[in-house]
Enzyme design. Structure first.
Site, PDB file in Angstrom:
ATOM      1  N   LYS A  99       0.848  -1.197   0.000  1.00  0.00           N
ATOM      2  CA  LYS A  99       0.000   0.000   0.000  1.00  0.00           C
ATOM      3  C   LYS A  99       0.880   1.243   0.000  1.00  0.00           C
ATOM      4  O   LYS A  99       1.942   1.250   0.650  1.00  0.00           O
ATOM      5  CB  LYS A  99      -0.886  -0.056   1.260  1.00  0.00           C
ATOM      6  CG  LYS A  99      -1.907   1.064   1.384  1.00  0.00           C
ATOM      7  CD  LYS A  99      -2.760   0.860   2.648  1.00  0.00           C
ATOM      8  CE  LYS A  99      -3.805   1.946   2.828  1.00  0.00           C
ATOM      9  NZ  LYS A  99      -4.615   1.738   4.046  1.00  0.00           N
TER      10      LYS A  99
ATOM     11  N   SER B 164      -9.627   1.686   3.359  1.00  0.00           N
ATOM     12  CA  SER B 164      -8.849   2.503   2.452  1.00  0.00           C
ATOM     13  C   SER B 164      -7.871   1.699   1.581  1.00  0.00           C
ATOM     14  O   SER B 164      -7.396   2.193   0.568  1.00  0.00           O
ATOM     15  CB  SER B 164      -8.056   3.542   3.248  1.00  0.00           C
ATOM     16  OG  SER B 164      -7.144   2.896   4.119  1.00  0.00           O
TER      17      SER B 164
ATOM     18  N   SER C 272      -9.584  -0.830   7.423  1.00  0.00           N
ATOM     19  CA  SER C 272      -9.079  -0.682   6.049  1.00  0.00           C
ATOM     20  C   SER C 272      -8.449  -1.910   5.433  1.00  0.00           C
ATOM     21  O   SER C 272      -8.140  -1.887   4.245  1.00  0.00           O
ATOM     22  CB  SER C 272      -8.062   0.447   5.997  1.00  0.00           C
ATOM     23  OG  SER C 272      -8.735   1.650   5.912  1.00  0.00           O
TER      24      SER C 272
HETATM   25  N1  GLN Z   1     -12.911   3.721   6.912  1.00  0.00           N
HETATM   26  C1  GLN Z   1     -12.161   4.110   8.071  1.00  0.00           C
HETATM   27  C2  GLN Z   1     -11.794   5.560   7.990  1.00  0.00           C
HETATM   28  O1  GLN Z   1     -12.123   6.175   7.043  1.00  0.00           O
HETATM   29  C3  GLN Z   1     -10.975   3.214   8.236  1.00  0.00           C
HETATM   30  C4  GLN Z   1      -9.737   3.704   7.631  1.00  0.00           C
HETATM   31  C5  GLN Z   1      -8.544   2.851   7.930  1.00  0.00           C
HETATM   32  O2  GLN Z   1      -8.644   1.792   8.552  1.00  0.00           O
HETATM   33  N2  GLN Z   1      -7.394   3.342   7.532  1.00  0.00           N
HETATM   34  O3  GLN Z   1     -11.203   6.082   8.859  1.00  0.00           O
END
Ligand code: GLN
Length: 479
Positions: free
Chosen positions: A77, A152, A176
Site C-alpha cells: 500500500k 482505504s 481498512s
Molecule cells: N474507513 C475508516 C476511515 O475512514 C478506516 C480507515 C482505515 O482503517 N485506515 O477512517
C-alpha cells in the site's frame, strides 16, 4: 502459464524447477498491464523486480536453500515506506516524495526473499472506506467494475483479488484491511495493535494504526504474519512478545468445538443488509449443529463506537498531519508568499484533498480548549469501557463473530454525498482498533446480488494463533 494457488505450492514448483521467480514476476507484470483499468497499482518497480527475481533464481540454481518467502511477489500500500521508492499516501501532498528508509514490515519481507512489485492505490492518508478519496482516482472492484473495492486499502485488496500479485500489505486503522477484503472476497487480517511494527507506516491515527495482510488463503496469511511480526527498536509500541510459528499451528488437527460470541445489537442493527443479517444467523445455526457454542452477548455500546472512533482518530490525525507543511515535507506552492502562516495555509489547502482537510479540521475542533472534555476525554472514557468489556467477553469465549461490513461492495458515488452512511461502513470493524485486538475477514458468503462478503472473527489481544487456527474450522456457508 503461471498459476498461483499458495506460497507452499509455488515453493514446491520452484524446488522441482517447474517455475521460476522471473517467470512469476513476468506473469504478474503482464497481468497488471492487462488489468490496468482496475487502477490497483500506482506504480510498478518493473526492472528492479525482474532483477531481483533473477538473483533469487540464481540462488536456487546454485543449490542454496529456499528462503521463507523466496520469490513471493508482494504489492505494498502506498503508505508503507520502501527505501529509494516513491511513497505518497495517495495524496498530492506527497507527490514526488521518496522514502529515505524502509518500513520494518517491508524490510522483513525483503529479507525473507520476497519481491516487492509495486505500490498500491488507497484512500488519501488511508482515510476512507471506498478508495474514492485517492489523488490517483478510484480502484475498481474486479468482480464488478461499477462497485468500489472498499477502503482505504482498496488497491491492496484488488491486487490479490484480480491475481496481480500473490499477497499484499495494507494498513488498518478502523477496518481498512478487513472491509476491502470483505468486498473483494479474500482474506484480510489486522493483527493486534503492537504485533507488527508501525515504523515506516505513514501515520494516520497512531494508537489505532496497524499493518495488515491480504491473501487468498489462511496459510499464506500466517506465513506473511510470522515474517513481519515482532518487536522493533524503532517502534516502542511494537511488542517483543515471541512470534509463534503460525504456519505450523495451522497444520494441527482442527478442534471440534469453539466458544463463539456475537453481539446481539450487531446482527439487529438497522444499517445491516437484511440478507447478510439472515445469513449470519443461519451460519451460526450451522456452527451450533457442527458442535460449536455460539451465544449472543449484549453490547449496548455499539452505537457509540463509530463516533468514538472518529473523535479519537481525527484528533490523532490533526496532530500527525501537522508535519506536512511544505517545509519539512510535502507539496510546496510556488509563488512569492512572504508570510509563513499564509505559506503553510497555501501548501495545505492545495496539497490535501477534501476528506483529509475535513478530518484535520474535525480533529482540531475536538482538541480545542472549549471542547476537549466534551469530546476527546469522553471518547477516551468510552474506549476504556470497551477494553474492559472486551476482557470480560474473552473470559468466557474464544472469539467474537460479526459481519465485517453492513453491506456488500456498493456502487461508486452511492455514499459520497452522505458522510454518515460512509462512516457507518466502519461499524463492525472499528471495535478491534479501539480495543487493540486482532480481527480477520474470511470470505465465506455470496450475496444474491452476485458479490462476495465475509465473516469477521476477533480474538483477544495477541491471540493471532488461535484466531488463525479457529478460522480454519469456519467453512464457507452452504445455503
Ligand atoms: N474507513 C475508516 C476511515 O475512514 C478506516 C480507515 C482505515 O482503517 N485506515 O477512517
Amino acid at each position: 502459464m503461471f498459476v498461483f494457488a499458495s506460497i507452499e505450492t509455488f515453493h514446491t514448483a520452484l524446488s522441482d524447477n517447474s517455475t521460476t521467480c522471473k517467470g512469476a514476476v513476468e506473469f504478474y507484470l503482464a497481468e497488471i498491464e492487462r488489468q490496468k483499468h482496475l487502477n490497483a497499482f500506482i506504480e510498478t518497480f518493473t526492472s528492479e523486480a525482474l532483477a531481483r527475481a533473477e538473483v533469487l533464481d540464481a540462488e536456487l540454481a546454485a543449490g542454496q536453500p529456499l528462503r521463507p518467502l523466496h520469490g513471493v511477489v508482494v504489492g505494498i500500500k502506498d503508505v508503507l515506506c520502501y527505501e529509494g521508492h516513491f511513497v505518497t499516501a495517495a495524496s498530492n501532498m506527497l507527490r514526488g516524495y521518496r522514502s529515505p528508509y524502509s518500513a520494518t514490515a517491508v524490510q522483513k519481507l525483503v529479507d525473507a526473499g520476497a519481491i516487492i512489485i509495486g505500490r498500491l492505490n488507497c484512500d488519501e492518508y488511508a482515510m476512507g472506506s471506498s478508495n474514492e478519496n485517492s489523488a490517483y482516482g478510484p480502484t475498481l472492484n474486479a468482480r464488478d467494475n461499477n462497485r468500489v473495492p472498499g477502503g482505504s486499502s482498496g488497491g491492496s485488496a484488488v491486487a490479490v483479488q484480480a491475481g496481480l500479485c500473490m499477497v499484499s500489505l495494507g494498513s488498518d486503522t478502523g477496518g481498512s484491511v478487513r472491509q476491502p477484503a470483505d468486498f473483494c472476497g479474500i482474506v484480510g487480517l489486522k493483527p493486534s495493535y503492537g504485533r507488527v511494527s508501525r515504523y515506516g507506516l505513514i501515520a494516520y491515527a497512531s494508537s489505532f494504526d496497524q499493518v495488515g495482510i491480504f491473501a487468498g488463503n489462511l496459510a499464506d496469511t500466517a506465513k506473511i504474519l510470522e515474517v513481519i511480526a515482532g518487536g522493533d527498536a524503532f517502534d516502542s509500541t511494537a511488542s517483543s512478545l515471541p512470534v509463534p510459528d503460525y504456519s505450523q499451528a495451522l497444520l494441527s488437527p482442527e478442534k471440534k468445538s469453539h466458544r463463539f460470541a456475537y453481539f446481539r445489537e450487531a446482527v439487529e442493527h438497522p444499517s445491516l443488509d437484511p440478507e447478510i443479517a439472515k445469513t449470519q444467523l443461519a451460519y451460526f445455526d450451522q456452527l451450533r449443529a457442527a458442535g460449536h457454542q455460539v451465544e449472543a452477548v449484549d453490547f449496548p455500546l455499539l452505537d457509540y463506537i463509530v463516533p468514538t472512533y472518529y473523535v479519537l482518530t481525527t484528533a490523532e490525525a490533526s496532530s500527525n498531519l501537522g508535519r506536512f507543511d511544505g517545509v519539512r515535507y510535502g507539496h510546496r506552492e510556488q509563488g512569492n508568499l512572504t508570510d509563513l502562516a499564509e505559506f503553510y495555509a497555501h501548501n495545505r489547502s492545495t496539497g490535501f484533498g477534501r476528506e483529509v482537510k475535513k478530518r484535520i479540521l474535525l480533529g482540531s475542533f475536538v482538541l480545542s480548549a472549549g471542547y476537549y472534555d466534551a469530546y476527546f476525554t469522553k471518547a477516551q472514557q468510552v474506549r476504556q469501557q470497551l477494553c474492559a468489556q472486551t476482557d470480560l467477553i474473552f473470559n468466557s469465549f474464544d472469539a467474537i463473530l460479526s459481519p465485517t461490513a453492513p453491506s456488500t461492495a456498493f456502487r461508486f458515488g452511492e455514499k459520497t454525498a452522505d458522510p454518515v452512511a460512509m462512516y457507518l461502513e466502519d461499524i463492525y470493524t472499528v471495535f478491534a482498533n479501539l480495543t487493540g485486538i486482532p480481527g480477520i475477514s474470511l470470505p465465506l458468503f455470496w450475496h444474491s446480488n452476485g458479490m462476495p462478503y465475509g465473516l469477521q472473527v476477533m480474538t483477544n489481544r495477541f491471540q493471532e494463533l488461535s484466531l488463525l487456527v479457529l478460522s480454519k474450522t469456519l467453512k464457507p456457508f452452504e445455503s
